[in-house]
Design a protein around this motif. Structure first.
Motif, PDB file in Angstrom:
ATOM      1  N   LYS A  29       1.736   5.523  46.625  1.00  0.00           N
ATOM      2  CA  LYS A  29       0.963   6.754  46.730  1.00  0.00           C
ATOM      3  C   LYS A  29      -0.031   6.860  45.579  1.00  0.00           C
ATOM      4  O   LYS A  29       0.204   6.358  44.481  1.00  0.00           O
ATOM      5  N   ARG A  30      -1.125   7.530  45.849  1.00  0.00           N
ATOM      6  CA  ARG A  30      -2.090   7.781  44.783  1.00  0.00           C
ATOM      7  C   ARG A  30      -1.422   8.688  43.753  1.00  0.00           C
ATOM      8  O   ARG A  30      -0.898   9.754  44.086  1.00  0.00           O
ATOM      9  N   PHE A  31      -1.464   8.261  42.492  1.00  0.00           N
ATOM     10  CA  PHE A  31      -0.739   8.953  41.427  1.00  0.00           C
ATOM     11  C   PHE A  31      -1.666   9.583  40.396  1.00  0.00           C
ATOM     12  O   PHE A  31      -1.217  10.070  39.360  1.00  0.00           O
ATOM     13  N   TYR A  32      -2.960   9.575  40.652  1.00  0.00           N
ATOM     14  CA  TYR A  32      -3.931  10.027  39.666  1.00  0.00           C
ATOM     15  C   TYR A  32      -4.929  10.982  40.338  1.00  0.00           C
ATOM     16  O   TYR A  32      -5.059  11.005  41.563  1.00  0.00           O
ATOM     17  N   GLY A  33      -5.605  11.736  39.500  1.00  0.00           N
ATOM     18  CA  GLY A  33      -6.601  12.653  40.020  1.00  0.00           C
ATOM     19  C   GLY A  33      -8.015  12.203  39.718  1.00  0.00           C
ATOM     20  O   GLY A  33      -8.795  11.909  40.618  1.00  0.00           O
ATOM     21  N   GLU A  76     -13.868   2.117  43.984  1.00  0.00           N
ATOM     22  CA  GLU A  76     -12.729   1.733  44.833  1.00  0.00           C
ATOM     23  C   GLU A  76     -11.515   2.608  44.563  1.00  0.00           C
ATOM     24  O   GLU A  76     -10.834   3.053  45.503  1.00  0.00           O
ATOM     25  N   TRP A  77     -11.230   2.866  43.287  1.00  0.00           N
ATOM     26  CA  TRP A  77     -10.080   3.702  42.952  1.00  0.00           C
ATOM     27  C   TRP A  77     -10.305   5.151  43.387  1.00  0.00           C
ATOM     28  O   TRP A  77      -9.379   5.807  43.881  1.00  0.00           O
ATOM     29  N   ALA A  78     -11.516   5.632  43.245  1.00  0.00           N
ATOM     30  CA  ALA A  78     -11.817   7.009  43.647  1.00  0.00           C
ATOM     31  C   ALA A  78     -11.735   7.182  45.165  1.00  0.00           C
ATOM     32  O   ALA A  78     -11.432   8.271  45.659  1.00  0.00           O
ATOM     33  N   VAL A  81      -7.125   7.615  49.062  1.00  0.00           N
ATOM     34  CA  VAL A  81      -6.790   8.992  49.455  1.00  0.00           C
ATOM     35  C   VAL A  81      -5.319   9.261  49.160  1.00  0.00           C
ATOM     36  O   VAL A  81      -4.942   9.434  48.009  1.00  0.00           O
ATOM     37  N   GLU A  82      -4.468   9.237  50.168  1.00  0.00           N
ATOM     38  CA  GLU A  82      -3.050   9.505  49.922  1.00  0.00           C
ATOM     39  C   GLU A  82      -2.341   8.287  49.349  1.00  0.00           C
ATOM     40  O   GLU A  82      -1.458   8.420  48.496  1.00  0.00           O
ATOM     41  N   PHE A  83      -2.704   7.116  49.845  1.00  0.00           N
ATOM     42  CA  PHE A  83      -2.076   5.873  49.390  1.00  0.00           C
ATOM     43  C   PHE A  83      -3.125   4.937  48.785  1.00  0.00           C
ATOM     44  O   PHE A  83      -4.313   5.050  49.092  1.00  0.00           O
ATOM     45  N   ILE A  84      -2.648   4.013  47.950  1.00  0.00           N
ATOM     46  CA  ILE A  84      -3.518   3.002  47.350  1.00  0.00           C
ATOM     47  C   ILE A  84      -3.443   1.752  48.209  1.00  0.00           C
ATOM     48  O   ILE A  84      -2.387   1.115  48.307  1.00  0.00           O
ATOM     49  N   ASN A  85      -4.553   1.414  48.853  1.00  0.00           N
ATOM     50  CA  ASN A  85      -4.589   0.291  49.782  1.00  0.00           C
ATOM     51  C   ASN A  85      -5.416  -0.851  49.196  1.00  0.00           C
ATOM     52  O   ASN A  85      -6.639  -0.807  49.190  1.00  0.00           O
ATOM     53  N   PRO A  86      -4.769  -1.908  48.693  1.00  0.00           N
ATOM     54  CA  PRO A  86      -5.496  -3.018  48.063  1.00  0.00           C
ATOM     55  C   PRO A  86      -6.501  -3.686  48.993  1.00  0.00           C
ATOM     56  O   PRO A  86      -7.473  -4.269  48.514  1.00  0.00           O
TER      57      PRO A  86
END
Length: 258
Positions: A29-33, A76-78, A81-86
């Protein structure tokens, strides 16, 4: 050296680099804002909520020499959304792979490009059909002429797949064409070489003898001939589109560091 190179390539499977197995693992999951780019004495760093990025495997700080590359990573990091998809982060994967490989891999990467150039796609020609022969001559001979003039070298193309050694002077001068390229640039060059099947095209791109579209076209002469004959396969088209994304990212790195 070969073992070292294969080990470096395996870093692409570390952590966020494991893009090819995304359907088999649960995405984090995305853990940052907030995503930002920070300047330091050594270069540029992407920050997540104020903390600089580190590689997923060895936890090495990621510091980039060019602002444009840091901005591309930040985008790319920004965009997560909900999950981090490499799979949607090709720049991040490429840069992480370079950083985790380490400076000791520079000679191996340089040698890999040279090995491809000595047994290059552009040097092994079809004997039929005539349409393919003519297209290979038109596209590939043009690239070889530019390389020959730039580096004062000679090539010995051959028909078929039997190995044809290239002149030792040619190989030495092509290797010298990579002089001064650092780890990140060479990682991108190895990626371009692998995607296109051609070290010569990668070198031509580096020295601006061909642009990205010309390199892409040259790398797909045979494939495009088959498409003209038999039509386009949907799965093959999807794979090609994914390769083009990876190719464009590697080209962006080379351009930024030239």
């Amino acid at each position: 050296m070969r073992d070292q190179l294969e080990e470096a390539h395996r870093h692409r499977d570390d952590g966020y680099g494991r893009a090819q197995h995304l359907n088999q693992v649960e995405l984090p999951k995305r853990f940052y804002g907030q995503v930002d780019v920070a300047r330091s004495e050594d270069g540029y760093t992407v920050t997540l909520d104020g903390r600089g990025l580190r590689t997923p495997g060895k936890k090495i700080p990621v510091v980039l020499p060019a602002l444009s590359l840091a901005q591309a990573m930040a985008e790319e990091w920004a965009a997560q959304v909900e999950f981090i998809n490499p799979a949607t982060m090709p720049m991040t994967r490429l840069i992480n792979s370079a950083v985790e490989s380490g400076e000791e891999m520079v000679p191996a990467f340089r040698a890999e490009i040279g090995k491809f150039a000595g047994n290059d796609l552009l040097l092994y020609r079809a004997d039929s059909p005539q349409e393919l022969v003519a297209e290979q001559e038109r596209v590939w001979d043009g690239a070889l002429v530019k390389l020959a003039r730039k580096f004062d070298v000679a090539f010995q193309p051959t028909i078929g797949i039997i190995h044809q050694p290239q002149p030792a002077t040619t190989l030495e001068r092509l290797d010298a064409a990579l002089e001064g390229q650092g780890l990140l640039s060479l990682t991108a060059m190895v990626s371009i070489t692998g995607i296109t099947g051609s070290g010569l095209l990668a070198i031509a791109l580096l020295h601006q003898l061909l642009d990205a579209d010309e390199v892409w076209t040259a790398a797909h002469v045979d494939e495009d001939h088959q498409i003209r004959l038999w039509g386009e396969d949907e799965e093959a088209s999807e794979r090609r589109a994914k390769r083009r994304v990876e190719f464009d990212v590697a080209v962006r790195v080379v351009d930024a560091l030239r």
